[in-house]
Scaffold this motif. Structure first.
Motif, short mmCIF file in Angstrom:
data_model
loop_
_atom_site.label_atom_id
_atom_site.label_comp_id
_atom_site.label_asym_id
_atom_site.label_seq_id
_atom_site.Cartn_x
_atom_site.Cartn_y
_atom_site.Cartn_z
N LEU A 10 -9.40 14.33 48.55
CA LEU A 10 -8.90 13.06 48.02
C LEU A 10 -10.01 12.05 47.78
CD1 LEU A 10 -5.64 12.76 50.14
CD2 LEU A 10 -5.89 13.58 47.80
N SER A 11 -11.26 12.43 48.08
CA SER A 11 -12.40 11.58 47.76
C SER A 11 -13.61 12.50 47.58
CB SER A 11 -12.67 10.55 48.87
OG SER A 11 -13.25 11.18 49.99
N PRO A 12 -14.64 12.04 46.88
CA PRO A 12 -15.81 12.88 46.64
C PRO A 12 -16.51 13.32 47.91
CG PRO A 12 -15.81 11.00 45.15
CD PRO A 12 -14.72 10.76 46.15
N THR A 13 -16.39 12.52 49.00
CA THR A 13 -17.11 12.84 50.24
C THR A 13 -16.23 13.56 51.26
OG1 THR A 13 -16.54 10.67 51.15
CG2 THR A 13 -18.63 10.84 49.97
N MET A 14 -14.97 13.76 50.94
CA MET A 14 -14.04 14.34 51.91
C MET A 14 -14.31 15.82 52.11
SD MET A 14 -9.88 14.31 51.85
CE MET A 14 -8.92 15.36 52.93
N GLU A 15 -14.51 16.23 53.36
CA GLU A 15 -14.67 17.63 53.72
C GLU A 15 -13.51 18.12 54.58
OE1 GLU A 15 -18.45 18.00 55.59
OE2 GLU A 15 -19.58 17.59 53.75
N GLU A 16 -12.89 17.20 55.31
CA GLU A 16 -11.73 17.52 56.12
C GLU A 16 -10.91 16.26 56.29
OE1 GLU A 16 -13.37 16.92 60.64
OE2 GLU A 16 -13.67 18.89 59.74
N GLY A 17 -9.68 16.41 56.74
CA GLY A 17 -8.82 15.24 56.93
C GLY A 17 -7.76 15.53 57.98
N THR A 18 -6.96 14.50 58.24
CA THR A 18 -5.85 14.62 59.18
C THR A 18 -4.54 14.65 58.40
OG1 THR A 18 -7.04 13.45 60.93
CG2 THR A 18 -4.64 13.51 61.09
N LEU A 19 -3.72 15.65 58.65
CA LEU A 19 -2.41 15.69 58.02
C LEU A 19 -1.50 14.76 58.82
CD1 LEU A 19 -0.81 18.88 56.56
CD2 LEU A 19 0.44 16.78 57.04
N ALA A 20 -1.50 13.49 58.41
CA ALA A 20 -0.86 12.45 59.21
C ALA A 20 0.65 12.61 59.28
CB ALA A 20 -1.22 11.07 58.65
N LYS A 21 1.28 12.94 58.14
CA LYS A 21 2.74 12.97 58.13
C LYS A 21 3.25 13.80 56.97
CE LYS A 21 6.74 9.83 58.05
NZ LYS A 21 7.16 8.41 57.91
N TRP A 22 4.22 14.67 57.25
CA TRP A 22 4.90 15.38 56.17
C TRP A 22 6.06 14.52 55.66
CZ3 TRP A 22 3.35 19.23 53.37
CH2 TRP A 22 2.46 20.18 53.89
N LEU A 23 6.17 14.41 54.36
CA LEU A 23 7.27 13.66 53.74
C LEU A 23 8.36 14.60 53.23
CD1 LEU A 23 5.12 11.06 51.75
CD2 LEU A 23 6.12 10.82 54.03
N VAL A 24 8.15 15.92 53.42
CA VAL A 24 9.13 16.94 53.06
C VAL A 24 9.29 17.88 54.26
CG1 VAL A 24 8.63 16.87 50.59
CG2 VAL A 24 7.33 18.42 52.06
N LYS A 25 10.32 18.71 54.21
CA LYS A 25 10.52 19.71 55.26
C LYS A 25 10.84 21.04 54.61
CE LYS A 25 15.42 18.43 55.93
NZ LYS A 25 15.45 17.45 54.83
N GLU A 26 10.77 22.08 55.40
CA GLU A 26 11.07 23.41 54.87
C GLU A 26 12.48 23.45 54.29
OE1 GLU A 26 10.35 26.34 57.86
OE2 GLU A 26 8.18 26.01 57.91
N GLY A 27 12.59 24.02 53.08
CA GLY A 27 13.88 24.08 52.39
C GLY A 27 14.05 23.01 51.34
N ASP A 28 13.20 21.96 51.37
CA ASP A 28 13.29 20.90 50.36
C ASP A 28 12.78 21.40 49.02
OD1 ASP A 28 14.29 19.24 52.25
OD2 ASP A 28 12.56 17.90 52.35
#
Length: 430
Positions: A10-28
């Motif tokens: 999500l940015s030119p310098t990004m190598e890793e990130g935190t998956l802060a929150k899912w806005l969908v769930k399985e089956g959506d």
């Protein structure tokens, strides 16, 4: 056919990130453009949109997971008509088998060396045992010999749990052997310390650092360790600027625009940089980058840390435009919704702490920029006006300059021009 949804860059310098929150769930069911997750990068928390249409078959990375590498599969999207229950998580690719080496004549084998015995984690350094004050006190009460324990704390340090799990017996360690708190180990790297001494007996709680706070710590440590700062302060009379601001705000009421003092100071810094271009630079080792445009990074405090959205080409746009942009950028910064291009870059920075009543401070340069302006509170002070002692609204402004790129005389000239623009503010309207 199922599709792997991967951790995006999500940015030119990004190598890793935190998956802060899912806005969908399985089956959506999702379609292109739907919001799927909130991802915390090293600068902001950003929303991740779906690119393809389908059904969320499996979520592979739980929300709250740190250190997810860019390109890692985080979910599986089932295509149209595909059986969601039949979708399987991707298997880790097997490493290619090494080709068997060709047999060569064997040399006489040396006598096998005696296998090394695994060493216990050392708890001592020299004659001094590394242990927390609380661990020392418990050991003394229980009669546990600290030198016989292997510490599970950072760098083999003995902590409370090690002592409580040890068998009692032996002679209590004399208090005279305890090292004073001042002799506690000092972290070798301020940017990412291996261990930090603190008194565990004091009631406390631990708060996990956000990626943004980690980045702030790393960059500011880098700035103070590698950039030779020079600080130049001027006192600036604000009365003329405050009067002009009042007049302009009356005329802008119909447009829903209300200028702040900071909006006008952003403009003043940008114009000053255009008039003193020697300060609008970046030191790049064996060369100097000279900018022909003043893009001002403005420090904004957010719940997760400081971020600097940018007013582009601030010297050549109107005060109303600066005000409108700044309000929108600050609002989205506090919500963690800034786009990378809105906070990455900039040629110089401004940090205003006047609203907190701070009279004067020295700001840390935001690399790779070569200067930052620190603005204090405007206050009534005794002041010489027209060769007579009077009372005026005065603020102190301090420029921090990278002395590798900016000479003191050039920094002083910039501060002089900035002061003149604020004290005769009609030049900001030209």
């Amino acid at each position: 056919m199922s599709i792997e949804i991967k951790m995006p860059a999500l940015s030119p310098t990004m190598e890793e990130g935190t998956l802060a929150k899912w806005l969908v769930k399985e089956g959506d069911t999702v379609k292109a453009g739907d919001l799927m997750a909130e991802i915390e990068t090293d600068k902001a928390t950003m929303e991740f949109e779906a690119v393809d249409e389908g059904t969320i078959a499996k979520i592979l990375v739980a929300e709250g997971t740190d250190g997810v590498k860019v390109g890692t599969a985080i979910a599986i999207l089932a295509g149209e008509g595909e059986d969601v229950s039949a979708v399987e998580a991707p298997k880790a690719a097997e490493a290619p088998k090494a080709e068997a080496p060709k047999e060569e004549p064997k040399a006489p084998a040396p006598a096998p060396a005696e296998p090394a015995k695994p060493a216990a984690a050392p708890a001592a350094s020299g004659d001094r045992v590394k242990a927390s004050p609380l661990a020392r006190r418990i050991a003394a009460e229980k009669g546990v010999e600290l030198s016989a324990l292997a510490g599970s704390g950072p760098n083999g340090r003995i902590v409370k749990a090690d002592v409580e799990g040890a068998k009692t017996g032996g002679t209590p360690a004399p208090k005279a052997t305890e090292a004073p708190a001042a002799a506690a180990a000092v972290p070798t790297s301020a940017a990412a310390p291996a261990s930090v001494w603190y008194d565990e007996s004091i009631p406390h709680e631990e708060e996990k650092l956000s990626n943004i706070r980690k980045t702030i710590a790393r960059r500011l440590t880098e700035a103070k360790q590698t950039i030779p700062h020079i600080y130049l302060t001027v006192d600036v009379q604000l009365d003329a600027l405050l009067k002009l601001r009042g007049q302009l705000n009356k005329s802008l009421e119909g447009r829903g625009v209300k200028l702040s003092v900071n909006d006008m100071l952003i403009k003043a810094l940008a114009v000053a940089l255009s008039q003193v271009p020697k300060c609008n630079v970046t030191y790049a080792g064996d060369k100097l980058i000279k900018y022909s445009r003043a893009d001002i990074s403005v420090a904004v405090s957010t719940p997760t840390g400081l971020i600097t959205p940018i007013i582009r080409d601030a010297a050549n746009i109107g005060l109303a435009s600066i005000s409108t942009q700044m309000k929108e950028l600050a609002e989205r910064a506090k919500e963690g919704k800034l786009k990378p291009e809105e906070y990455q870059g900039g040629t110089a920075s401004i940090s205003n702490m006047g609203m907190f009543g701070i009279k004067q401070f020295d700001a840390v340069i935001n690399p790779p920029q070569a200067m930052i302006l620190a603005v204090g509170a405007g206050e009534k002070r005794p002041y010489i006006v027209d060769d007579a002692l009077g009372v005026a609204t005065v603020m102190s402004a301090t420029g921090s300059f990278d002395h590798r790129a900016v000479d003191g005389a050039d920094g002083a000239e910039l501060m002089k021009v900035f002061k003149a623009l604020v004290e005769s503010p009609f030049g900001l309207l030209a």
